[in-house]
Design an enzyme around this catalytic site. Sequence first.
Site, PDB file in Angstrom:
ATOM      1  N   ASP A 113      31.844  43.799  40.573  1.00  0.00           N
ATOM      2  CA  ASP A 113      32.483  43.721  39.259  1.00  0.00           C
ATOM      3  C   ASP A 113      33.789  42.951  39.395  1.00  0.00           C
ATOM      4  O   ASP A 113      34.607  43.228  40.285  1.00  0.00           O
ATOM      5  CB  ASP A 113      32.765  45.126  38.716  1.00  0.00           C
ATOM      6  CG  ASP A 113      32.972  45.111  37.219  1.00  0.00           C
ATOM      7  OD1 ASP A 113      31.965  45.095  36.487  1.00  0.00           O
ATOM      8  OD2 ASP A 113      34.127  45.089  36.778  1.00  0.00           O
ATOM      9  N   TYR A 114      33.975  41.947  38.513  1.00  0.00           N
ATOM     10  CA  TYR A 114      35.178  41.107  38.563  1.00  0.00           C
ATOM     11  C   TYR A 114      36.297  41.771  37.758  1.00  0.00           C
ATOM     12  O   TYR A 114      36.079  42.239  36.642  1.00  0.00           O
ATOM     13  CB  TYR A 114      34.906  39.724  37.966  1.00  0.00           C
ATOM     14  CG  TYR A 114      33.651  39.055  38.458  1.00  0.00           C
ATOM     15  CD1 TYR A 114      33.490  38.692  39.794  1.00  0.00           C
ATOM     16  CD2 TYR A 114      32.613  38.761  37.572  1.00  0.00           C
ATOM     17  CE1 TYR A 114      32.338  38.071  40.230  1.00  0.00           C
ATOM     18  CE2 TYR A 114      31.454  38.136  38.002  1.00  0.00           C
ATOM     19  CZ  TYR A 114      31.318  37.800  39.338  1.00  0.00           C
ATOM     20  OH  TYR A 114      30.172  37.178  39.769  1.00  0.00           O
TER      21      TYR A 114
ATOM     22  N   HIS B  78      35.531  35.419  33.473  1.00  0.00           N
ATOM     23  CA  HIS B  78      34.262  36.138  33.566  1.00  0.00           C
ATOM     24  C   HIS B  78      33.108  35.249  33.115  1.00  0.00           C
ATOM     25  O   HIS B  78      32.034  35.236  33.731  1.00  0.00           O
ATOM     26  CB  HIS B  78      34.335  37.394  32.705  1.00  0.00           C
ATOM     27  CG  HIS B  78      33.089  38.220  32.734  1.00  0.00           C
ATOM     28  ND1 HIS B  78      32.008  37.948  31.923  1.00  0.00           N
ATOM     29  CD2 HIS B  78      32.748  39.300  33.483  1.00  0.00           C
ATOM     30  CE1 HIS B  78      31.056  38.819  32.168  1.00  0.00           C
ATOM     31  NE2 HIS B  78      31.468  39.662  33.095  1.00  0.00           N
TER      32      HIS B  78
ATOM     33  N   ASP C  42      28.431  43.035  36.280  1.00  0.00           N
ATOM     34  CA  ASP C  42      28.755  41.613  36.405  1.00  0.00           C
ATOM     35  C   ASP C  42      27.794  40.905  37.348  1.00  0.00           C
ATOM     36  O   ASP C  42      27.330  39.796  37.058  1.00  0.00           O
ATOM     37  CB  ASP C  42      30.196  41.446  36.910  1.00  0.00           C
ATOM     38  CG  ASP C  42      31.210  41.805  35.842  1.00  0.00           C
ATOM     39  OD1 ASP C  42      30.809  41.991  34.683  1.00  0.00           O
ATOM     40  OD2 ASP C  42      32.410  41.919  36.186  1.00  0.00           O
TER      41      ASP C  42
END
Length: 909
Positions: A804-805, A678, A791
């Site tokens: 979104d990861y 991230h 994210d």
Amino acid sequence: DCFDATTDLWEALKAIDPVAHALQRHAAASIARRMAELKEGNRQFGFADMLERLKGALEGPNGTALRQRIAEQYPVAMVDEFQDTSPEQYQIFDLLYRVADNDASVGLFMIGDPKQSIYGFRGADIYSYLAARSATTGRHYQLGTNYRSTAPLVDAVNRVFLHAEGNHQYTGYPKGAFRFRNLEGDNPLPFEAVAANGRKEVLVAGADGAALAALTVGCTIHDMNADDSRDFYAQHCAEHIVGLLNDERAGFAGPDGLLRRLQPADIAVLVRDRKEAAAVRRALQRRKVLSVYLSDKDSVLKSSEAADVLRWLSALANPLDGALARAAFATRSIGLPLAELAQLSQDELAWEQRVEQLKALHMVWQRQGVLAMLRRFIHELGLPAKLLNSVGGERSLTNLLHLAEMLQTASRQLDGEQALIRWLAEQIDSGGEDGDERVLRLESDAELVKVITVHKSKGLEYPLVYLPYATAARKVKRSSFLEYPDQQGTRRIDLSRADGPLALAEQARLAEDLRLLYVALTRARHFLWLGVPADGVPDSALGYLLAGGEQLAGAQLLERWQQLRADSDAIDAALLPAADTVTLLARADRRPPLLPTPDYPGQFERDWSVGSFTSLARRSASETAALPVPRHALEEKLLEGGVVGTAAGATGLPALVRTDDAPWHRFPRGSVPGNFLHEQLEWMGQEGFAAVHDDSFAARLTRRIERAGWANRRDDAIAWLQAIASTPLPPLGAALSDLQTVLPEMEFWFPSERLSSGALERLCRQHLLDGTPRPGLPERQLHGMLKGFTDLVFEHQGRYWILDYKSNALGGNDAAYHQQALAVGMAEHRYDIQGALYMLALHRLLASRMGDDYDPAQHLGGAIFLFLRGIAHPQTHGCYVLAPEPALLAGLDQLLDDSTQPLEQQEPA
């Protein structure tokens, strides 16, 4: 330090020796270039750089367009305290508003008093003010009435400066009071007497209740060395203060005839530096008068308490290290008796108790932060009571609390305890960077005499002002030489010539001291007391005002004051006797009785809090109560590990499932690898995902991977991240590297009126994941603010999306990341809740920015959850899309705006 960057000094050096002048210019340019290189290499950018770049842009080829853009946005500008403007700042304003042109389409109002230009050491330049004054000739407005001081005090100060300025009554000096009058008689900085509005109250003292002379001068006729003179005037200053404080009839008589007795807080003693302050405070303390000291230069990082706190932190970060612990408990700030320190070395039980104390405080540091830990440490050791009973203890306690706040602020930008300890050690070694947050704070606002530097007093006012060192001056050294090599050998230039740079620097020093004296003399409302030694007159600002810099004997000095006084009662000058009297403070102040504490009828919302997706989806209410609010995106990712379902990123694979030999499948699983990925994706978003195609991308990413401690997985990480950035995503038909407008880690907040997790769950079940089974949310309410981090927010083909990861492992090969598996993974962790909240945040942002032009069906794309380990799946590429259904967004708005009713009872949005 002897060179000033003014035209006069440069020209003087040029006249003495052109080669030396060229050397200085060359050195200045070389240093400037080197500083720019160092800042660029360290990626540092300061306020001065911002000014320099703005000035360069206004002078560049696009300067006209930039000027027009800024002037349209800010057609009128008002600059207060303009005398403190730097040359670069004034040049920027001149470029923007064309001061001399007097353009009616824009307005620039400059308010300032050049007689108070005393911040040259901070970059302020009085010549910038004078240039603006010249450019605005005929457009000046002056405030001619003093509303601060009494009429006698205003008259006394007027007389002092008019004696040097000259008018119908005074002869004056050729250069005027502030030394800016030229040979032609032009004076851009004149002293103009002001009228006085006066004050209703009168300062009186003595049995007869007579008014005190507004300006009292204490003189000496004997020469003394610097230390003796400093102590002499400190003693007389303190004696005069005690005499007034002990006098029951000394105070302020109002028009109603009532007398308010003089209090210590009514008195300020102005000094130039710490030595003078220390002498005055010692004299006051000797007479039992309490005082406080405040400077605008002394840093708390230079105090002994800073070194003590550094030892405390080292011990608290390593509570089992005996040497560090003993060093911490032996510091002066803690002040343990020698017997107790010896007991810690001999009594095992006592030592274990101290170790347990350190361990408990270490736990507080980890959970609540360094500020909470240090405050608890200070109170557990009983330092407040101990320090406040000692001399200077209030100063020490103030410094400790100040340091604790500084450390808390610094900890937000630092990772870990050791990083904070290193930061404090570096700050102490370097003396700390300049900044108001590091300047010593006033240790008390109680009824104490204030000892304050003249620079710090600017803009303030006090009923009584003492200036015991009115002739203090720091002359420029006159014994300096400049040496440099040339073809004939080493050349030596005497810089102390009468027309040399040092002489001009001395003249500039005297001019600034005159302005500093003006500031000091205009701080008082009722009374001024000056200490004036005869031997300190010639080189001082006050000496110039009295005698033009000539030496005056003691008797001549009194005669000059009598000449200034003339027929006025506002000035009183006398010779001071020997400083051998010590009068102790003896007063019994009558304090009004304490009133009973009134009942406060106010009510507070005890259940108001800040929550997030993780707090809503937490398994149990007890876990939610202990759950901290995420401060940044990585912390929120870490907290997601405990939401409903299996911990995010920690899904284990059955032992019999074969794992494909691809970087994303063999990469370790868990929250730590997920946070690492991230962080790298956040950096790639900030740099622009298109950078993945740059030749230097792999090298730059390698350095980040190695710093993060993942060098053993460098090749896998690079290959995986390149694949994530360059693989086309099905919902978009484009890769991340093709996107032009991206915003990583968008933080959002919006209010939540008793949001019911049950109502939120029913709404998401109805509109998201097509009926996929999912675990229920714990029933709870969120009342306060809802916070989160997306994210990535990006725009593609006119639509705005959230991405979104997710590093969750759903299987050991690419085939495990088909659409149904992704839906199950979404449901298991309740990412439908997260996606709904994120879409609402983007929906509200777009509505506020685009107004009536906003159409969710046209502009809002939805939320993409990118399961990173499925990036190579031929159909999904790890993407699961949540569509922004209008009914979903309307229902969410209802829930958050008015969650006191069940959803089915609320009117449709």
